[in-house]
Design a protein around this motif. Structure first.
Motif, PDB file in Angstrom:
ATOM      1  N   ASN A  52     -19.735   2.652  -0.508  1.00 22.57           N
ATOM      2  CA  ASN A  52     -20.887   3.493   0.315  1.00 22.57           C
ATOM      3  C   ASN A  52     -21.220   4.763  -0.283  1.00 22.57           C
ATOM      4  OD1 ASN A  52     -22.636   3.461   2.707  1.00 22.57           O
ATOM      5  ND2 ASN A  52     -20.988   4.675   3.665  1.00 22.57           N
ATOM      6  N   TYR A  53     -21.593   4.706  -1.433  1.00 19.99           N
ATOM      7  CA  TYR A  53     -21.940   5.807  -2.344  1.00 19.99           C
ATOM      8  C   TYR A  53     -23.211   6.437  -1.931  1.00 19.99           C
ATOM      9  CZ  TYR A  53     -18.029   4.606  -5.290  1.00 19.99           C
ATOM     10  OH  TYR A  53     -16.811   4.379  -5.963  1.00 19.99           O
ATOM     11  N   ASP A  54     -23.372   7.578  -2.034  1.00 28.43           N
ATOM     12  CA  ASP A  54     -24.698   8.249  -2.122  1.00 28.43           C
ATOM     13  C   ASP A  54     -25.440   8.252  -3.238  1.00 28.43           C
ATOM     14  OD1 ASP A  54     -23.913   9.507   0.771  1.00 28.43           O
ATOM     15  OD2 ASP A  54     -22.631  10.970  -0.469  1.00 28.43           O
ATOM     16  N   ILE A  55     -24.893   8.033  -4.226  1.00 29.83           N
ATOM     17  CA  ILE A  55     -25.668   8.361  -5.649  1.00 29.83           C
ATOM     18  C   ILE A  55     -24.843   6.921  -6.579  1.00 29.83           C
ATOM     19  CG2 ILE A  55     -26.338   9.287  -7.673  1.00 29.83           C
ATOM     20  CD1 ILE A  55     -25.956  11.960  -6.033  1.00 29.83           C
ATOM     21  N   VAL A  56     -25.490   6.358  -7.239  1.00 28.68           N
ATOM     22  CA  VAL A  56     -25.121   5.329  -8.332  1.00 28.68           C
ATOM     23  C   VAL A  56     -25.741   5.693  -9.599  1.00 28.68           C
ATOM     24  CG1 VAL A  56     -24.699   2.766  -9.085  1.00 28.68           C
ATOM     25  CG2 VAL A  56     -24.445   3.430  -6.487  1.00 28.68           C
ATOM     26  N   SER A  57     -25.143   6.308 -10.492  1.00 25.60           N
ATOM     27  CA  SER A  57     -25.474   6.550 -11.774  1.00 25.60           C
ATOM     28  C   SER A  57     -25.214   5.442 -12.799  1.00 25.60           C
ATOM     29  CB  SER A  57     -24.872   7.652 -12.137  1.00 25.60           C
ATOM     30  OG  SER A  57     -25.547   8.407 -13.463  1.00 25.60           O
TER      31      SER A  57
END
Length: 242
Positions: free
Chosen positions: A121-126
């Motif tokens: 449930n990440y805010d950002i995936v890099s």
């Protein structure tokens, strides 16, 4: 239970002299999304390219439909950060992908970004070139050393908790990207780094997916001496202010 796929995904594609690459990257994106069952839109933010990139984008609008391809041009080169702000005004997706239009970022990794996002449930995936089976292909030794050196300096000075600070292939929640844009002041290559640093400051969560980065096929790299100098200045500014 896995979270549902986003209802709609917006891709922001800043372009400058990418007439040869643009049809290929759009085709790859459309194919990837259709195979994965993802509703999508691709927003092309062209900064007044003299090579005819905008004419190519208009043709792509006709081919794929104006609900899938949105050309939102600007009169001249105004910087990467402002390109994303401009593109976001037109984005209707609940998640936003930022990536390069020069074929260095393969769209096949985007479904992996989405799976990773659901896992934590990440805010950002890099996307990261420096972890797992990620890597860089097509660069000479000098370019690799510059990139590695920049990343190493960033890790030492800023301790950001992410392995690839200078990459520009990422998935953001739309509202998170909007909040970060309000905080970021950097231009050019430092912008990507500041986004991650500010995200950590604000308590946003970041996941990573190893990616293969391939040097551009057509056109010239936009990295030069001026960009390297401004990167170092920006890094020191961030170190002093965070």
């Amino acid at each position: 239970m896995a979270a549902p796929l986003p209802q709609r995904l917006s891709v922001l594609l800043p372009t400058y002299n990418e007439r040869d690459n643009l049809p290929i990257v759009v085709w790859l994106l459309a194919r990837t999304f259709r195979h994965s069952g993802i509703d999508f839109e691709i927003i092309i933010i062209d900064d007044g390219s003299p090579d005819g990139t905008q004419e190519v984008a208009k043709e792509l609008e006709k081919i794929y439909g104006s609900d899938k391809i949105l050309l939102r041009p600007r009169p001249r080169k105004l910087g990467l950060g402002t390109a994303y702000i401009h593109g976001m005004k037109h984005a209707t997706g609940d998640f936003i992908v930022i990536m390069d239009a020069d074929l260095s970022h393969h769209p096949k990794f985007i479904p992996e970004f989405l799976r990773k996002q659901q896992e934590g449930n990440y805010d950002i995936v890099s996307g990261t070139r420096y972890r797992g089976d990620g890597g860089v292909y097509g660069w000479d030794l000098k370019r690799k050393l510059i990139s590695r050196g920049a990343n190493f300096l960033t890790q030492v000075l800023l301790r950001p908790g992410a392995s690839d600070l200078t990459g520009s292939f990422r998935l953001y929640r739309k509202e998170v990207l909007q909040k970060l844009m309000e905080k970021c002041v950097s231009k050019g290559y430092v912008f990507q780094m500041e986004m991650i640093v500010r995200a950590r400051q604000l308590g946003f969560t970041i996941g990573e997916v190893p990616i293969s980065f391939v040097d551009r096929v057509y056109g010239e790299s936009k990295l030069g001496g001026n960009e390297i100098v401004s990167f170092l200045k920006g890094l020191l500014t961030l170190f002093a202010t965070t």
